[in-house]
Design an enzyme around this catalytic site. Structure first.
Site, PDB file in Angstrom:
ATOM      1  N   HIS A 134       0.852  -1.190   0.000  1.00 19.74           N
ATOM      2  CA  HIS A 134       0.000   0.000   0.000  1.00 19.74           C
ATOM      3  C   HIS A 134       0.889   1.241   0.000  1.00 19.74           C
ATOM      4  O   HIS A 134       1.861   1.320   0.748  1.00 19.74           O
ATOM      5  CB  HIS A 134      -0.888   0.004   1.253  1.00 19.74           C
ATOM      6  N   HIS A 168       1.615  11.172  -2.003  1.00 19.26           N
ATOM      7  CA  HIS A 168       0.363  11.000  -1.285  1.00 19.26           C
ATOM      8  C   HIS A 168      -0.335  12.356  -1.273  1.00 19.26           C
ATOM      9  O   HIS A 168       0.083  13.267  -0.564  1.00 19.26           O
ATOM     10  CB  HIS A 168       0.621  10.489   0.132  1.00 19.26           C
TER      11      HIS A 168
END
Length: 589
Positions: A124, A170
């Protein structure tokens, strides 16, 4: 508890010699049973391999190889060429040539079934070096993941408006970006360093259409013939891992699906409920390299806690026309589509796809739709990802996804903790190739669909004996124990699996002993042994503070070699210690 301390002459620090007297009583008894005149012959060693070690295919040549491996010139004054004495028999059992999983056992699962029939080693936010809010983005953790056998790499792609380029980061956080092209080139270079089986790149796409076209060009130029491109009609069934060897697959939402409305209520509820839930449930709190976390971070709004299948309004408005060259590259179509859970799990006989659910979404869905989830995963792919408030890169129990058939149980690889230990244990199976075939019980259809909550009969019982441990003294620089003060060690042994099989047991604590001899027996009834993972941990008891960590490993029960085995331990990050190991016995009864 008082500690008895004494000084050690450092000029004499050396590896402890495992003398005959240190062998546990059961080892001595076995030696007596298979020896003649104080020596185990080649023939008797072969008999021991078959009868005790349960190596039914062992040959006399295998026994000779063990004996010869111990007959180095420096040992000629100790060994009898005709066999092994007690000390060297013990040395063989506690040596590197006697691991709990057969090192010669490579890929042995049937790899010709559709991709949906396999668990896939999945990361992830694979580009992050630390926490989810402020760490650097880099290709280094991607390279490390691939070298460790991870097969699914996630990249969040965003526009770099200054350079009209594409970055990986991110979004809506303080993470520093890395160029997409750098990540793609590193994937190309290292994709098959640990396994020949396919690598899947999941893209969380936040790009305008002209940059999607640029990404398509980057991907084509980087991977060339290595890229698996489906036909114009898409996939009606996933190919097999065998058919996809040395191929790279792209998985993301087809561009036109960005125009669909998004229901934000589920994510808002997830953030609210996540604050109240235990950090890691039965695993205890995860340990993370980046522990800093402020109270303000718990109050991040819904937009900042976005995840894979969520797209902001700007993203949706920018996708007016699908970019054909970009869409053509998508081998595994992703997306929830409109509607609720029933729509998400609806089966389409004419195509297969990937669905992503957060850990909390899966937990909720499993209460009411467990069989529907398992039925969905028999043809389609299900990806599970950490909840949005795991800012410190902690993780969740991966068994929840696996027992419901989820192939891509995505964990943060940046930190460490029991969830990652279990993940690594699962993917030690099948030669460490990153693909593990799901149990047959998860592939049954109709009225036979598996119910994870059902009470099932015990199929087998794993009997574990923890004899002893050694190696901490001369590996003290890596284990951080005080050489002046022998530790008070205890071992924890148990099963991670379906709820009925999950159990942990503990040995007694032995005070002031660098080489603890526990000699304790445990039994673990298993209803679904195919999903059972043997967890092993060693800790030092500390009455006034948190117990110190002494080592861990996790092993798939289906791959355990019966008999007496030397079990190497790893540190918290999953790296093997140089010398620390346990002597254990495994029996299925």
């Amino acid at each position: 508890m008082s500690k008895q301390t004494y000084r050690v002459c450092f000029c004499c620090r050396r590896r402890f010699r495992l003398a005959s007297a240190e062998a546990p009583a059961e080892i001595k008894s076995l030696f007596d049973s298979y020896s003649e005149n104080g020596t185990i012959s080649v023939d008797n060693l072969h008999r021991f391999l078959v009868e005790v070690q349960k190596q039914e295919n062992a040959t006399v040549e295998d026994a000779e190889a063990i004996l010869n491996s111990l007959h180095e010139p420096k040992h000629l004054n100790i060994f009898h060429r005709s066999g092994l004495n007690l000390e060297q028999f013990f040395k063989y059992l506690f040596g590197d040539i006697n691991p709990p999983i057969d090192p010669r056992r490579r890929v042995h699962h049937d790899m010709h079934d559709p991709l949906s029939h396999y668990y896939i080693y999945t990361g992830h936010n694979s580009y992050l070096t630390g926490n989810q809010l402020s760490s650097d983005c880099s290709d280094v953790p991607i390279i490390k993941a691939l070298q460790n056998g991870v097969r699914v790499i996630e990249l969040d792609i965003w526009p770099n408006s200054t350079k009209d380029d594409v970055d990986v980061l991110h979004g809506r956080t303080l993470t520093t970006p890395v160029q997409l092209i750098k990540c793609l080139r590193s994937i190309k270079e290292h994709a098959f360093s640990a396994s020949e089986y396919p690598v899947v790149i999941t893209l969380e796409d936040h790009l305008p259409q002209h940059l999607q076209a640029k990404v398509a060009e980057m991907i084509n130029e980087t991977f060339g013939d290595t890229l698996f491109v489906p036909g114009s009609d898409g996939l009606k069934e996933f190919p097999s891992p065998e058919a996809l060897k040395r191929k790279v697959m792209i998985s993301t939402k087809p561009p036109k699906e960005y125009l669909e409305a998004k229901d934000l209520s589920g994510e808002q509820n997830e953030v609210k409920e996540g604050k109240q839930s235990a950090e890691a449930g039965p695993w205890g709190r995860e340990i993370s390299i980046n522990k800093s976390r402020t109270n303000d971070e718990d109050d991040l709004n819904e937009e900042e806690a976005h995840e894979d299948d969520d797209d902001d309004e700007v993203d949706r408005k920018s996708q007016q026309i699908a970019v054909p060259e970009y869409k053509r590259l998508i081998a595994i179509h992703a997306g929830k589509g409109k509607g609720g859970l029933d729509d998400w799990l609806r089966l389409d006989p004419n195509k297969v796809r990937r669905l992503s659910l957060s850990e909390l979404e899966l937990e909720k869905a499993a209460v009411t739709h467990a069989k529907e989830i398992i039925s969905f995963t028999q043809r389609n792919l299900l990806r599970v990802y950490p909840k949005g408030i795991r800012f410190d890169s902690s993780n969740y129990n991966p068994l929840i996804g696996w027992m419901h058939g989820a192939q891509m149980v995505a964990l943060n690889m940046q930190g460490y903790g029991r969830s990652l230990w279990v993940m690594r244990g699962m993917f030690r199976a099948n030669g460490g190739c990153g693909y593990v075939r799901k149990p047959d019980i998860l592939l049954k259809t109709g009225n036979e669909i598996f119910d994870p909550k059902a009470k099932l009969p015990v199929k087998t019982t794993l009997k574990v004996t923890v004899f002893m441990g050694e190696g901490w003294y001369y590996d003290f620089r890596h284990t951080h124990f005080d050489t002046y003060s022998p530790p008070d060690f205890y071992a924890r042994v148990g099963i991670a699996g379906v709820p009925a099989d999950t159990l942990m047991k503990k040995t007694r604590t032995l005070e002031d002993n660098w080489i603890p001899n526990w000699n304790e027996h445990f039994e673990f009834p298993l209803t679904v042994p195919e999903l059972a993972l043997l967890r092993i941990e060693v800790h030092e008891y500390d009455m006034s503070d948190k117990d110190d960590f002494g080592g861990q490993t996790c092993l798939p029960a289906s791959e355990l070699r019966e008999g007496i085995r030397a079990v190497p331990l790893h540190n918290q990050k999953g790296e093997p210690y140089r010398s620390v190991k346990l002597l254990m016995r495994f029996q299925f009864i």
